[in-house]
Design an enzyme around this catalytic site. Structure first.
Site, PDB file in Angstrom:
ATOM      1  N   THR A  93     -30.920  31.622 -27.148  1.00 33.44           N
ATOM      2  CA  THR A  93     -31.063  31.822 -28.587  1.00 33.44           C
ATOM      3  C   THR A  93     -30.000  32.788 -29.084  1.00 33.44           C
ATOM      4  OG1 THR A  93     -32.657  32.264 -30.351  1.00 33.44           O
ATOM      5  CG2 THR A  93     -32.865  33.625 -28.380  1.00 33.44           C
TER       6      THR A  93
ATOM      7  N   LYS B 100     -25.945  30.949 -28.529  1.00 30.76           N
ATOM      8  CA  LYS B 100     -26.005  29.482 -28.535  1.00 30.76           C
ATOM      9  C   LYS B 100     -24.629  28.801 -28.537  1.00 30.76           C
ATOM     10  CE  LYS B 100     -30.474  28.694 -30.723  1.00 30.76           C
ATOM     11  NZ  LYS B 100     -31.197  27.926 -31.739  1.00 30.76           N
TER      12      LYS B 100
ATOM     13  N   ASN C   3     -29.167  25.237 -26.637  1.00 33.24           N
ATOM     14  CA  ASN C   3     -30.339  26.133 -26.592  1.00 33.24           C
ATOM     15  C   ASN C   3     -31.142  25.970 -25.303  1.00 33.24           C
ATOM     16  OD1 ASN C   3     -31.750  23.733 -27.095  1.00 33.24           O
ATOM     17  ND2 ASN C   3     -33.369  24.860 -28.132  1.00 33.24           N
TER      18      ASN C   3
ATOM     19  N   ASP D 241     -33.311  21.709 -30.132  1.00 36.14           N
ATOM     20  CA  ASP D 241     -33.749  21.946 -31.522  1.00 36.14           C
ATOM     21  C   ASP D 241     -33.738  20.635 -32.300  1.00 36.14           C
ATOM     22  OD1 ASP D 241     -34.078  24.688 -31.197  1.00 36.14           O
ATOM     23  OD2 ASP D 241     -31.994  25.117 -31.745  1.00 36.14           O
TER      24      ASP D 241
ATOM     25  N   ALA E 102     -27.521  24.758 -44.043  1.00 38.32           N
ATOM     26  CA  ALA E 102     -26.395  24.252 -43.250  1.00 38.32           C
ATOM     27  C   ALA E 102     -25.980  25.269 -42.191  1.00 38.32           C
ATOM     28  CB  ALA E 102     -25.224  23.914 -44.168  1.00 38.32           C
TER      29      ALA E 102
ATOM     30  N   ARG F  15     -27.196  26.433 -50.284  1.00 32.92           N
ATOM     31  CA  ARG F  15     -26.827  27.402 -51.334  1.00 32.92           C
ATOM     32  C   ARG F  15     -25.304  27.474 -51.459  1.00 32.92           C
ATOM     33  NH1 ARG F  15     -28.582  33.525 -50.234  1.00 32.92           N
ATOM     34  NH2 ARG F  15     -27.342  33.076 -48.365  1.00 32.92           N
TER      35      ARG F  15
ATOM     36  N   SER G 132     -20.036  24.430 -50.103  1.00 34.39           N
ATOM     37  CA  SER G 132     -18.919  24.051 -49.227  1.00 34.39           C
ATOM     38  C   SER G 132     -19.401  23.859 -47.777  1.00 34.39           C
ATOM     39  CB  SER G 132     -17.816  25.110 -49.282  1.00 34.39           C
ATOM     40  OG  SER G 132     -18.341  26.365 -48.922  1.00 34.39           O
ATOM     41  N   LYS G 133     -20.401  24.663 -47.369  1.00 32.46           N
ATOM     42  CA  LYS G 133     -20.916  24.521 -45.998  1.00 32.46           C
ATOM     43  C   LYS G 133     -21.692  23.216 -45.839  1.00 32.46           C
ATOM     44  CE  LYS G 133     -21.792  29.370 -44.983  1.00 32.46           C
ATOM     45  NZ  LYS G 133     -22.882  30.252 -44.528  1.00 32.46           N
TER      46      LYS G 133
ATOM     47  N   ALA H 210     -39.029  24.592 -41.025  1.00 30.05           N
ATOM     48  CA  ALA H 210     -38.683  25.231 -39.745  1.00 30.05           C
ATOM     49  C   ALA H 210     -39.198  26.670 -39.691  1.00 30.05           C
ATOM     50  CB  ALA H 210     -37.169  25.200 -39.539  1.00 30.05           C
TER      51      ALA H 210
END
Ligand code: ATR
Length: 265
Positions: free
Chosen positions: A61, A65, A85, A100, A124, A147, A150-151, A209
């Site tokens: 974790t 990762k 992971n 995951d 993202a 939010r 771009s990501k 999640a």
């Protein structure tokens, strides 16, 4: 005795030890699950050390990762996601998986959510990336909303049949969607949601999640809208179940692992 464990920093509040040990006990396996907290820049060295010590499997974790990817032979999905992971040491070389992605898919399967149509993934970051690849591999059309828009575009460019959006597009995206997964940290220990309540509807299955609290604001809003809800403990459970099965080669005792996990939440 087989030794499994978690590599992370910090690992103090991990729910993985009781969850995995419940599985060993249910199957009568002579195994232990322990936590390791090496310094932040020593992920690759820790993998080498674990192999030398004869450890059978590690979960990985934050913050290791990505670093661990170079120290293992990654499975194709882990390589595409760019994060590992779960490491299996039982073969000739350590193999890295990303459970995951599979964890989200199996959590939805457990609730008999049909894996077809369109999925909206909010977020993202690391979790959003894994879930977007996992759902796309199941054949869903994936819309990533983040939010920082771009990501979302950068992630969508890497995932087959995906598009990227800002959070303001959520109402339009959700109107035609079948599955919604929250992969942001919004709602963790707070009564907040990244999704406007009036954009939710009864034809959606909503997986959050976030699992602290277990009934997040998003899941409460989703239930009120008549949607199918899947809490974050299911995703946590199934990433562990998938790791357990890769390591032991046996079907995991899902009910035992689930009840121990929920007892420790
Ligand atoms: P993880 O590995 O758990 O996915 P991460 O990589 O830090 O964590 O990603 C956190 C995600 O939550 C990101 O998508 C982040 O959005 P940005 O890319 O714009 O930072 C999202 N996130 C965190 N706080 C948020 C907030 N208050 N509102 C909306 N999105 C938020």
């Amino acid at each position: 005795m087989d030794v499994y464990g978690l590599l992370g920093n910090p690992v103090g509040h991990s729910l993985s030890p009781p969850m995995h040990e419940a599985g060993y006990e249910a199957l009568g396996l002579d195994a232990r699950y322990v936590t390791f907290e090496p310094p932040a820049d020593s992920g690759a060295a820790a993998i080498e050390a674990a192999e030398t010590l004869g450890i059978s499997g590690l979960n990985v974790t934050i913050p290791f990762k990505q670093d661990v990817l170079d120290a293992v032979n990654p499975a194709p999905l882990a390589e595409r996601i760019g994060a590992v992971n779960t490491v299996d040491f039982t073969g000739d070389t350590p193999t890295g998986y990303n459970t995951d992605a599979v964890g989200a898919v199996r959590a939805l399967n457990h609730h008999e959510v049909p894996l077809s149509g369109t999925a909206v993934v909010v977020g993202a970051g690391g979790a959003g990336r894994a879930v977007a690849f996992g759902l796309a591999d199941e054949g869903l059309s994936v819309k990533v909303a983040n939010r920082t828009e771009s990501k979302a575009h950068a992630l969508a460019d890497a995932v087959p049949d995906a598009t990227g959006h800002g959070l303001d597009s959520l109402p339009g995206l959700l109107a035609d969607a079948d599955i919604l997964v929250n992969c942001t940290s919004v709602g963790m220990e707070e009564d907040e949601t990244p999704v406007p309540a009036d954009a939710l509807h009864g034809d959606l299955a909503v997986l959050d999640a976030v699992y602290t609290p277990i009934e997040t604001r998003l899941l409460q809003d989703a239930a009120a809208a008549g949607a199918t809800t899947v809490d974050g403990a299911w995703m946590l459970l199934y990433q562990g179940v998938e790791a357990f099965e890769r390591w032991t080669g046996q079907d995991a005792p899902v009910d035992s692992m689930n009840s121990q996990l929920r007892e420790h939440l």
